[in-house]
Design a protein around this motif. Structure first.
Motif, PDB file in Angstrom:
ATOM      1  N   ILE A 256       0.835  -1.202   0.000  1.00 52.39           N
ATOM      2  CA  ILE A 256       0.000   0.000   0.000  1.00 52.39           C
ATOM      3  C   ILE A 256       0.871   1.253   0.000  1.00 52.39           C
ATOM      4  O   ILE A 256       0.665   2.176  -0.810  1.00 52.39           O
ATOM      5  CB  ILE A 256      -0.954  -0.008   1.204  1.00 52.39           C
ATOM      6  CG1 ILE A 256      -1.971  -1.150   1.068  1.00 52.39           C
ATOM      7  CG2 ILE A 256      -1.668   1.332   1.338  1.00 52.39           C
ATOM      8  CD1 ILE A 256      -2.843  -1.357   2.302  1.00 52.39           C
ATOM      9  N   GLY A 257       1.845   1.299   0.892  1.00 50.10           N
ATOM     10  CA  GLY A 257       2.686   2.492   0.996  1.00 50.10           C
ATOM     11  C   GLY A 257       3.500   2.754  -0.258  1.00 50.10           C
ATOM     12  O   GLY A 257       3.561   3.885  -0.753  1.00 50.10           O
ATOM     13  N   ALA A 258       4.114   1.708  -0.794  1.00 49.82           N
ATOM     14  CA  ALA A 258       4.975   1.881  -1.958  1.00 49.82           C
ATOM     15  C   ALA A 258       4.186   2.298  -3.190  1.00 49.82           C
ATOM     16  O   ALA A 258       4.599   3.198  -3.941  1.00 49.82           O
ATOM     17  CB  ALA A 258       5.737   0.590  -2.239  1.00 49.82           C
ATOM     18  N   GLU A 259       3.039   1.683  -3.422  1.00 47.32           N
ATOM     19  CA  GLU A 259       2.294   1.978  -4.642  1.00 47.32           C
ATOM     20  C   GLU A 259       1.575   3.326  -4.570  1.00 47.32           C
ATOM     21  O   GLU A 259       1.426   4.003  -5.584  1.00 47.32           O
ATOM     22  CB  GLU A 259       1.326   0.849  -4.962  1.00 47.32           C
ATOM     23  CG  GLU A 259       2.014  -0.467  -5.282  1.00 47.32           C
ATOM     24  CD  GLU A 259       3.148  -0.318  -6.308  1.00 47.32           C
ATOM     25  OE1 GLU A 259       2.943   0.354  -7.340  1.00 47.32           O
ATOM     26  OE2 GLU A 259       4.237  -0.862  -6.063  1.00 47.32           O
ATOM     27  N   ILE A 260       1.155   3.742  -3.380  1.00 48.98           N
ATOM     28  CA  ILE A 260       0.606   5.093  -3.239  1.00 48.98           C
ATOM     29  C   ILE A 260       1.711   6.122  -3.458  1.00 48.98           C
ATOM     30  O   ILE A 260       1.521   7.112  -4.174  1.00 48.98           O
ATOM     31  CB  ILE A 260      -0.062   5.273  -1.862  1.00 48.98           C
ATOM     32  CG1 ILE A 260      -1.398   4.520  -1.826  1.00 48.98           C
ATOM     33  CG2 ILE A 260      -0.282   6.750  -1.553  1.00 48.98           C
ATOM     34  CD1 ILE A 260      -2.130   4.607  -0.504  1.00 48.98           C
ATOM     35  N   ALA A 261       2.888   5.892  -2.879  1.00 46.86           N
ATOM     36  CA  ALA A 261       4.013   6.810  -3.078  1.00 46.86           C
ATOM     37  C   ALA A 261       4.367   6.925  -4.549  1.00 46.86           C
ATOM     38  O   ALA A 261       4.613   8.027  -5.069  1.00 46.86           O
ATOM     39  CB  ALA A 261       5.218   6.327  -2.270  1.00 46.86           C
ATOM     40  N   ARG A 262       4.400   5.796  -5.236  1.00 46.89           N
ATOM     41  CA  ARG A 262       4.743   5.797  -6.661  1.00 46.89           C
ATOM     42  C   ARG A 262       3.716   6.598  -7.478  1.00 46.89           C
ATOM     43  O   ARG A 262       4.077   7.353  -8.374  1.00 46.89           O
ATOM     44  CB  ARG A 262       4.813   4.348  -7.165  1.00 46.89           C
ATOM     45  CG  ARG A 262       5.636   4.171  -8.438  1.00 46.89           C
ATOM     46  CD  ARG A 262       5.587   2.752  -8.957  1.00 46.89           C
ATOM     47  NE  ARG A 262       5.729   1.730  -7.940  1.00 46.89           N
ATOM     48  CZ  ARG A 262       6.893   1.361  -7.394  1.00 46.89           C
ATOM     49  NH1 ARG A 262       8.014   1.934  -7.777  1.00 46.89           N
ATOM     50  NH2 ARG A 262       6.927   0.414  -6.474  1.00 46.89           N
ATOM     51  N   LYS A 263       2.448   6.425  -7.158  1.00 44.61           N
ATOM     52  CA  LYS A 263       1.392   7.156  -7.853  1.00 44.61           C
ATOM     53  C   LYS A 263       1.550   8.659  -7.661  1.00 44.61           C
ATOM     54  O   LYS A 263       1.241   9.451  -8.569  1.00 44.61           O
ATOM     55  CB  LYS A 263       0.028   6.697  -7.340  1.00 44.61           C
ATOM     56  CG  LYS A 263      -1.163   7.395  -7.974  1.00 44.61           C
ATOM     57  CD  LYS A 263      -1.337   7.007  -9.426  1.00 44.61           C
ATOM     58  CE  LYS A 263      -2.647   7.537  -9.989  1.00 44.61           C
ATOM     59  NZ  LYS A 263      -2.836   7.170 -11.408  1.00 44.61           N
TER      60      LYS A 263
ATOM     61  N   ASP B 122      10.870   0.909   2.692  1.00 42.59           N
ATOM     62  CA  ASP B 122      10.356   0.338   3.940  1.00 42.59           C
ATOM     63  C   ASP B 122       9.146   1.089   4.506  1.00 42.59           C
ATOM     64  O   ASP B 122       9.280   1.955   5.354  1.00 42.59           O
ATOM     65  CB  ASP B 122      11.463   0.265   4.998  1.00 42.59           C
ATOM     66  CG  ASP B 122      11.099  -0.710   6.112  1.00 42.59           C
ATOM     67  OD1 ASP B 122       9.946  -1.200   6.121  1.00 42.59           O
ATOM     68  OD2 ASP B 122      11.961  -0.985   6.959  1.00 42.59           O
ATOM     69  N   HIS B 123       7.975   0.686   4.046  1.00 41.66           N
ATOM     70  CA  HIS B 123       6.720   1.215   4.589  1.00 41.66           C
ATOM     71  C   HIS B 123       6.030   0.198   5.497  1.00 41.66           C
ATOM     72  O   HIS B 123       4.837   0.307   5.775  1.00 41.66           O
ATOM     73  CB  HIS B 123       5.790   1.618   3.435  1.00 41.66           C
ATOM     74  CG  HIS B 123       6.318   2.758   2.627  1.00 41.66           C
ATOM     75  ND1 HIS B 123       7.113   2.578   1.511  1.00 41.66           N
ATOM     76  CD2 HIS B 123       6.188   4.095   2.787  1.00 41.66           C
ATOM     77  CE1 HIS B 123       7.434   3.769   1.014  1.00 41.66           C
ATOM     78  NE2 HIS B 123       6.896   4.695   1.765  1.00 41.66           N
TER      79      HIS B 123
END
Length: 265
Positions: free
Chosen positions: A58-65, A159-160
């Protein structure tokens, strides 16, 4: 920042366990996969189990978006044979408990740990990262442990797993979605963060309910096994409600961040 392609995570097979990373309690490892790349492998059998892996996705893909730099996240299959040959008993137990589907992040070879006392970053970028971590309730972006790397002269987030701490108990989670993130006072980038309200308006328009559903659909059903939910889909929808509620009430955590920054002056 629009992503016209549907979200999808590649799946690799771990071919070689290289070395443990003992900085964190979950003891991730550097491993090689069958695509010949190195990854930071995060184990389903570690202390926080699937929940840390869910937070990572969740954290990585929201950050990427949102346009922030995050290493590629992949699913990583671990064969039971790895646990048989590992001489370290603690690592052997971890490998045996993690047979099957795990999570891994592309290893940024040669990256150095971000140090806020050495490297100053753009105030708008700082605000973007602070906003993200307030949304995710990420308690692990402090001066002691920044979870950021400098790679090819750019700032990367890693690291999220410590995000979304509400899901470790699911107690009053609907109320927690509307609460400020008080630990923002310890955020390593808070002092540098400017234009939080501008970032808030921009990011709220990007993180639509449809996109949040796309992210949550990446989570394997087998990782969604909380007894308090009737099904994996019910648990997935609970995550969606938490995140969408938090986004729609973002002024609460933005105000908390602004007040915490003012207190630093």
């Amino acid at each position: 920042m629009d992503n016209l392609q549907p979200l999808n995570l590649r799946t690799v097979n771990v071919t070689r366990y290289v070395t443990p990373l003992r900085e964190g309690g979950s003891m991730p490892a550097i491993a090689e996969a069958d695509d010949d790349f190195l990854y930071v492998l995060k184990f389903r059998g570690a202390g926080q189990g699937h929940k840390a892996l869910i937070s990572e996705i969740i954290g990585a893909e929201i950050a990427r978006k949102l346009g922030l730099k995050v290493p590629e996240v992949v699913f990583a299959n671990l064969d039971e044979a790895f646990g048989r040959t590992e001489p370290d008993e603690e690592i052997q137990d971890l490998l045996k408990a993690s047979v099957g589907l795990n999570l891994a992040l592309h290893y940024l070879t040669g990256a150095i740990t971000f140090d806020a006392t050495v490297t100053k970053i753009d105030p708008l970028l700082a605000a973007q990262i602070v906003w993200l971590d307030c949304l995710l309730t990420n308690m692990d972006r402090t001066a002691r442990n920044t979870n950021m790397l400098i790679w090819h002269k750019e700032l990367w987030l890693i690291d999220h797993g410590a995000s979304l701490y509400f899901h470790h108990s699911w107690q009053n989670w609907e109320e927690q979605a509307k609460r400020p993130f008080v630990l923002v006072k310890d955020h390593v980038l808070l002092a540098q963060a400017d234009d939080l309200e501008k970032v808030d308006q921009q990011f709220k328009s990007i993180l639509t309910p449809a996109f949040i559903n796309e992210v949550l659909n990446l989570i394997p059903d087998e990782w969604l096994n909380e007894d308090i939910f009737s099904s994996s889909e019910a648990q997935r929808q609970a995550y969606a409600l938490f995140l969408n509620t938090r986004i729609s009430h973002s002024e609460v955590f933005v105000k908390e961040a602004q007040n915490a920054k003012q207190a630093l002056i």
